[in-house]
Design a protein around this motif. Structure first.
Motif, PDB file in Angstrom:
ATOM      1  N   TYR A   1     -41.420 -15.685 -31.486  1.00 17.02           N
ATOM      2  CA  TYR A   1     -40.172 -14.963 -31.691  1.00 17.02           C
ATOM      3  C   TYR A   1     -39.809 -14.918 -33.175  1.00 17.02           C
ATOM      4  O   TYR A   1     -39.207 -13.941 -33.642  1.00 17.02           O
ATOM      5  N   VAL A   2     -40.175 -15.957 -33.916  1.00 18.88           N
ATOM      6  CA  VAL A   2     -39.931 -15.952 -35.359  1.00 18.88           C
ATOM      7  C   VAL A   2     -40.760 -14.853 -36.013  1.00 18.88           C
ATOM      8  O   VAL A   2     -40.248 -14.082 -36.842  1.00 18.88           O
ATOM      9  N   PHE A   3     -42.018 -14.749 -35.636  1.00 24.19           N
ATOM     10  CA  PHE A   3     -42.875 -13.717 -36.223  1.00 24.19           C
ATOM     11  C   PHE A   3     -42.397 -12.318 -35.840  1.00 24.19           C
ATOM     12  O   PHE A   3     -42.458 -11.391 -36.654  1.00 24.19           O
ATOM     13  N   GLU A   4     -41.941 -12.155 -34.615  1.00 28.49           N
ATOM     14  CA  GLU A   4     -41.458 -10.842 -34.161  1.00 28.49           C
ATOM     15  C   GLU A   4     -40.014 -10.586 -34.568  1.00 28.49           C
ATOM     16  O   GLU A   4     -39.474  -9.520 -34.295  1.00 28.49           O
ATOM     17  N   GLN A   5     -39.402 -11.589 -35.194  1.00 29.55           N
ATOM     18  CA  GLN A   5     -38.014 -11.511 -35.679  1.00 29.55           C
ATOM     19  C   GLN A   5     -37.044 -11.173 -34.545  1.00 29.55           C
ATOM     20  O   GLN A   5     -36.121 -10.363 -34.696  1.00 29.55           O
ATOM     21  N   LYS A   6     -37.238 -11.842 -33.418  1.00 30.11           N
ATOM     22  CA  LYS A   6     -36.357 -11.693 -32.264  1.00 30.11           C
ATOM     23  C   LYS A   6     -35.271 -12.772 -32.334  1.00 30.11           C
ATOM     24  O   LYS A   6     -35.343 -13.810 -31.670  1.00 30.11           O
ATOM     25  N   LYS A   7     -34.264 -12.513 -33.129  1.00 35.43           N
ATOM     26  CA  LYS A   7     -33.234 -13.528 -33.370  1.00 35.43           C
ATOM     27  C   LYS A   7     -32.431 -13.844 -32.121  1.00 35.43           C
ATOM     28  O   LYS A   7     -31.999 -14.982 -31.925  1.00 35.43           O
ATOM     29  N   GLU A   8     -32.222 -12.857 -31.275  1.00 34.75           N
ATOM     30  CA  GLU A   8     -31.466 -13.129 -30.050  1.00 34.75           C
ATOM     31  C   GLU A   8     -32.217 -14.141 -29.181  1.00 34.75           C
ATOM     32  O   GLU A   8     -31.608 -15.045 -28.599  1.00 34.75           O
ATOM     33  N   TYR A   9     -33.536 -14.008 -29.106  1.00 31.96           N
ATOM     34  CA  TYR A   9     -34.334 -14.959 -28.334  1.00 31.96           C
ATOM     35  C   TYR A   9     -34.245 -16.359 -28.935  1.00 31.96           C
ATOM     36  O   TYR A   9     -34.185 -17.360 -28.215  1.00 31.96           O
ATOM     37  N   LEU A  10     -34.260 -16.429 -30.265  1.00 35.08           N
ATOM     38  CA  LEU A  10     -34.130 -17.723 -30.928  1.00 35.08           C
ATOM     39  C   LEU A  10     -32.777 -18.346 -30.624  1.00 35.08           C
ATOM     40  O   LEU A  10     -32.677 -19.552 -30.356  1.00 35.08           O
ATOM     41  N   ASP A  11     -31.728 -17.531 -30.661  1.00 39.03           N
ATOM     42  CA  ASP A  11     -30.390 -18.027 -30.330  1.00 39.03           C
ATOM     43  C   ASP A  11     -30.364 -18.627 -28.927  1.00 39.03           C
ATOM     44  O   ASP A  11     -29.820 -19.718 -28.702  1.00 39.03           O
ATOM     45  N   ILE A  12     -30.950 -17.911 -27.981  1.00 39.46           N
ATOM     46  CA  ILE A  12     -30.948 -18.366 -26.590  1.00 39.46           C
ATOM     47  C   ILE A  12     -31.640 -19.719 -26.449  1.00 39.46           C
ATOM     48  O   ILE A  12     -31.118 -20.649 -25.818  1.00 39.46           O
ATOM     49  N   LEU A  13     -32.815 -19.855 -27.054  1.00 40.48           N
ATOM     50  CA  LEU A  13     -33.570 -21.101 -26.934  1.00 40.48           C
ATOM     51  C   LEU A  13     -32.893 -22.256 -27.665  1.00 40.48           C
ATOM     52  O   LEU A  13     -32.812 -23.374 -27.141  1.00 40.48           O
ATOM     53  N   PHE A  14     -32.399 -21.994 -28.859  1.00 38.72           N
ATOM     54  CA  PHE A  14     -31.781 -23.074 -29.632  1.00 38.72           C
ATOM     55  C   PHE A  14     -30.475 -23.535 -28.991  1.00 38.72           C
ATOM     56  O   PHE A  14     -30.149 -24.729 -29.004  1.00 38.72           O
ATOM     57  N   GLU A  15     -29.745 -22.604 -28.411  1.00 40.25           N
ATOM     58  CA  GLU A  15     -28.511 -22.977 -27.709  1.00 40.25           C
ATOM     59  C   GLU A  15     -28.817 -23.764 -26.438  1.00 40.25           C
ATOM     60  O   GLU A  15     -28.052 -24.658 -26.055  1.00 40.25           O
ATOM     61  N   LEU A  16     -29.936 -23.450 -25.795  1.00 40.04           N
ATOM     62  CA  LEU A  16     -30.360 -24.231 -24.629  1.00 40.04           C
ATOM     63  C   LEU A  16     -30.647 -25.673 -25.048  1.00 40.04           C
ATOM     64  O   LEU A  16     -30.221 -26.623 -24.370  1.00 40.04           O
ATOM     65  N   LEU A  17     -31.358 -25.843 -26.148  1.00 30.77           N
ATOM     66  CA  LEU A  17     -31.649 -27.189 -26.650  1.00 30.77           C
ATOM     67  C   LEU A  17     -30.357 -27.956 -26.930  1.00 30.77           C
ATOM     68  O   LEU A  17     -30.222 -29.123 -26.540  1.00 30.77           O
ATOM     69  N   ILE A  18     -29.403 -27.299 -27.576  1.00 28.07           N
ATOM     70  CA  ILE A  18     -28.139 -27.958 -27.918  1.00 28.07           C
ATOM     71  C   ILE A  18     -27.362 -28.328 -26.660  1.00 28.07           C
ATOM     72  O   ILE A  18     -26.800 -29.432 -26.551  1.00 28.07           O
ATOM     73  N   GLU A  19     -27.336 -27.421 -25.688  1.00 24.42           N
ATOM     74  CA  GLU A  19     -26.590 -27.678 -24.458  1.00 24.42           C
ATOM     75  C   GLU A  19     -27.145 -28.895 -23.723  1.00 24.42           C
ATOM     76  O   GLU A  19     -26.381 -29.733 -23.218  1.00 24.42           O
ATOM     77  N   ILE A  20     -28.459 -29.010 -23.671  1.00 27.87           N
ATOM     78  CA  ILE A  20     -29.053 -30.163 -22.999  1.00 27.87           C
ATOM     79  C   ILE A  20     -28.860 -31.430 -23.832  1.00 27.87           C
ATOM     80  O   ILE A  20     -28.569 -32.508 -23.294  1.00 27.87           O
ATOM     81  N   TYR A  21     -28.970 -31.298 -25.144  1.00 30.65           N
ATOM     82  CA  TYR A  21     -28.733 -32.444 -26.034  1.00 30.65           C
ATOM     83  C   TYR A  21     -27.328 -33.013 -25.819  1.00 30.65           C
ATOM     84  O   TYR A  21     -27.133 -34.236 -25.747  1.00 30.65           O
ATOM     85  N   ASN A  22     -26.350 -32.117 -25.691  1.00 25.62           N
ATOM     86  CA  ASN A  22     -24.961 -32.564 -25.500  1.00 25.62           C
ATOM     87  C   ASN A  22     -24.819 -33.444 -24.264  1.00 25.62           C
ATOM     88  O   ASN A  22     -24.001 -34.374 -24.239  1.00 25.62           O
ATOM     89  N   GLN A  23     -25.614 -33.169 -23.234  1.00 25.83           N
ATOM     90  CA  GLN A  23     -25.528 -33.957 -22.003  1.00 25.83           C
ATOM     91  C   GLN A  23     -26.101 -35.362 -22.186  1.00 25.83           C
ATOM     92  O   GLN A  23     -25.811 -36.259 -21.393  1.00 25.83           O
ATOM     93  N   PHE A  24     -26.926 -35.543 -23.214  1.00 25.12           N
ATOM     94  CA  PHE A  24     -27.523 -36.853 -23.463  1.00 25.12           C
ATOM     95  C   PHE A  24     -26.727 -37.665 -24.486  1.00 25.12           C
ATOM     96  O   PHE A  24     -27.092 -38.809 -24.774  1.00 25.12           O
ATOM     97  N   GLU A  25     -25.652 -37.074 -25.005  1.00 28.09           N
ATOM     98  CA  GLU A  25     -24.813 -37.835 -25.933  1.00 28.09           C
ATOM     99  C   GLU A  25     -24.061 -38.938 -25.188  1.00 28.09           C
ATOM    100  O   GLU A  25     -23.631 -39.922 -25.782  1.00 28.09           O
TER     101      GLU A  25
END
Length: 686
Positions: free
Chosen positions: A111-135
């Motif tokens: 997605y970085v190579f294809e410059q699909k920023k919306e896809y990056l947003d979706i994945l990175f926000e998923l990581l953050i959401e799950i991280y928050n549950q482990f706080e």
């Protein structure tokens, strides 16, 4: 807003890397994920600034290694992408889910190579959401729900975009690289975002050394086979304007010429990447273009990750997205002519390890997966009609095939361009004998347990009808087979092969028993436990179906390819595309004519091929969901394991076609000429 979301996500992930809120053993996992994302952000900056495009080869190789090193075999044992390691470090339940999370997050590379920023947003926000549950103290049920809603909420983005990539020539990321790059400089390979190994580099370099006339010839055979495929099946190519090119990186010089050839036919290319998200992949299979497979065990370990969210509600939602997207793009879908594929072969055969820790589908989920495949296939056929589309496929070796790679490559070019007229005449002689038969009897030799009776369709008018198709290298290159759809009722016996390589997986002593044309039993000797062997076959040959019909019986006639495989010791590495021409082969699953049974097809001698259906595919007239299995796997018995192939007529007369690996029917002896070279090469053959 997409850019703002991205900056917020990256800022938060940078904080995650240094925080110590999450308790062990999970802290290290999230720190590693944060480091991975920060590395991708660095890459994104380099690409957007134009710096990446100016990198020297060594810098590109270093970046490629950084991106993929964590899943390479030498690192995989201590990678969170490995379910076994993740479970060991993080515990049962959490280990599988977080291993999946990392695997899904790795899709961000492309997605970085294809410059699909919306896809990056979706994945990175998923990581953050799950991280928050482990706080705080995590709850496994809540983590699973987060994964479920990620899949459910975003399948309308990923699945819809996937269909657009398959239909819209304007989605031209790969085409732009191929058409606008200096293909005499291997640096271009690193612009795709795929893992690049010595295979891709050496393939590209080898093509650079070939004369342009050879490259043009390779492209011409490929595209002309595609065109002739439409003619031979009575389909109108002039009604189409889109062709899908599928290939493995390294073959860009041939693909570029092919694009130019297709454009002369009025066809624009769509070249889409093999799926990288659990929402767009089909198990571990590669459909689309791709580079080196960094680790086949990694791909295999995550083949059933959809089990984390697959239920009836999700299935219905995804099918609705697919239907709606096709309806929105129905004019483009109607213009789609079908795929033109360049396969590669030559890598070491892969037999996967079976792991207890991997995510598995439940029985109910397996049923849903089969229902989904059936209904998706029906939707696709509604908008891209099977009786109006075609395909072609050709294969070439990669450097892993051995030290004689250059010589083998040239030999495969020769095999792919053998004179079709010579084979057409000899194969018609075989067909004339086969058309007299009520059934065909195949017997193995020297330890091969094959003893199989293939029931043939009756002919009502032998002067105008035929049972077997005379295959002379159109859609299926190279030349060299006659094939039919057997009558299931009366087809009985055992199919056995000592070693075979199917869909990138190796099978040892594969044995399949048929009763009235349906698989009744199966086994192999890959693993010590019989249960694991049966599961291996069920997952990767039956594709989780309880049984499959024998959809095709064929006799391969390409003894030239057989001798080449023997000469270079590459029998195990030959792709099924060529291997199926090197002996009789049997396909389990759908017939070769699925979705187009009612189109009249003729052999070069003008006779109509009438054996296109069986009692299963005929069910399409009542309930199409019962007619197709959406798979077709060819299994070849090599000549040296073959005692005989005999046609048996209604009055009991026997017509011997092959005996002890040699063609004995009068008029087919020319096929034995290449076999004489076996002695020349010092090769012992049956």
């Amino acid at each position: 807003m997409i850019e703002e979301r991205y900056e917020l996500a990256i800022g938060r992930i940078k904080e995650m890397r240094d925080e110590k809120v999450v308790q062990p053993p999970f802290r290290e996992f999230f720190q590693k994920m944060a480091e991975f994302v920060i590395m991708l952000d660095e890459l994104k900056t380099q690409i957007e600034s134009g710096a990446y495009a100016q990198f020297k080869l060594k810098e590109l190789e270093e970046w490629n290694e950084r991106l993929y090193q964590d899943i390479l075999p030498q690192q995989y044992n201590t990678s969170y992408a490995n379910p076994s390691y993740a479970v060991e470090m993080l515990g049962e339940g959490y280990g599988q889910i977080l291993s999946f999370l990392y695997t899904e997050l790795r899709a961000a590379i492309v997605y970085v190579f294809e410059q699909k920023k919306e896809y990056l947003d979706i994945l990175f926000e998923l990581l953050i959401e799950i991280y928050n549950q482990f706080e705080e103290e995590p709850n496994l049920k809540n983590v699973k729900e987060t994964i479920y809603w990620y899949a459910s909420d975003y399948c309308d983005v990923f699945a819809a975009d996937r269909i657009c990539e398959q239909l819209d020539p304007a989605e031209s990321f790969a085409v732009d690289i191929i058409m606008n790059s200096d293909l005499n400089n291997v640096n271009y390979l690193y612009q795709f975002g795929e893992y690049i190994s010595h295979n891709e580099l050496q393939t590209a370099r080898h093509l650079m050394e070939l004369d342009e006339t050879v490259i043009q010839k390779m492209a011409d055979v490929y595209t002309e086979g595609y065109r002739i495929g439409f003619i031979n099946t009575g389909k109108d190519l002039s009604k189409k304007s889109i062709v899908n090119i599928r290939y493995v990186l390294g073959f860009e010089k041939v693909v570029k010429k092919a694009i130019e050839n297709f454009e002369k036919m009025g066809l624009k290319p769509v070249i889409y990447r093999s799926g990288v998200s659990v929402l767009t992949k089909r198990q571990h299979l590669k459909i689309g273009y791709y580079g080196a497979i960094a680790n086949k065990q990694y791909e295999y370990d995550h083949r059933n990750d959809q089990a984390l969210f697959l239920d009836k509600k999700f299935m219905e939602r995804k099918l609705e997205v697919i239907q709606t997207t096709y309806e929105h793009h129905k004019e483009q879908a109607a213009q789609f002519a079908g795929p033109a594929c360049i396969d590669m072969f030559g890598e070491e055969p892969f037999s996967p390890g079976q792991k207890e820790e991997v995510i598995r589908l439940t029985d109910r989920q397996e049923e849903l997966a089969l229902q989904f495949d059936s209904r998706q296939s029906q939707i696709t056929n509604q908008y891209i009609r099977g009786d109006e589309r075609s395909f072609t496929i050709i294969a070439y070796p990669v450097p892993d095939i051995g030290e004689q790679y250059d010589e083998i490559f040239d030999e495969i070019i020769r095999i792919n361009t053998l004179d079709a007229k010579t084979y057409e005449k000899v194969q018609q002689t075989l067909i004339d004998a086969l058309d007299q038969g009520e059934y065909v009897h195949i017997l193995g030799a020297d330890g091969n347990k094959t003893d199989l009776k293939i029931q043939l369709h009756p002919l009502h008018d032998p002067n105008k009808e035929t049972i077997f198709e005379n295959c002379v290298a159109d859609v299926n290159i190279p030349v060299g087979e006659v094939f039919t759809s057997p009558v299931l009722e009366g087809t009985n016996g055992v199919l056995h092969v000592s070693k075979v390589y199917l869909n990138e997986l190796q099978y040892q002593d594969l044995e399949i028993t048929f009763a009235n044309g349906m698989i009744a039993d199966y086994n192999c000797r890959n693993f010590e436990r019989e249960l694991e062997n049966k599961e291996y076959i069920r997952d990767n040959i039956l594709y989780k179906h309880p049984t499959l019909p024998l959809g095709e019986f064929a006799i391969g006639t390409n003894t030239t390819a057989y001798v080449a495989a023997k000469k270079y010791g590459i029998e195990e590495k030959m792709p099924i595309l060529i291997a199926e021409k090197m002996g009789p082969h049997f396909a389990v699953g759908d017939t070769c004519y699925s979705w187009s049974e009612d189109i009249k097809v003729y052999n070069p001698n003008g006779k109509e091929i009438v054996a296109k259906d069986n009692s299963i595919s005929a069910l399409r007239k009542e309930d199409v969901s019962k007619a197709y299995f959406h798979c077709h796997t060819d299994i070849t018995i090599p000549y040296e394991e073959l005692k005989s192939i005999t046609v048996v007529t209604k009055n009991g007369e026997e017509i011997l076609l092959l005996e002890n690996g040699r063609f004995v029917l009068e008029g087919t002896e020319i096929l034995n000429e290449p076999l004489k070279n076996l002695d020349k090469y010092g090769i012992v053959n049956a």
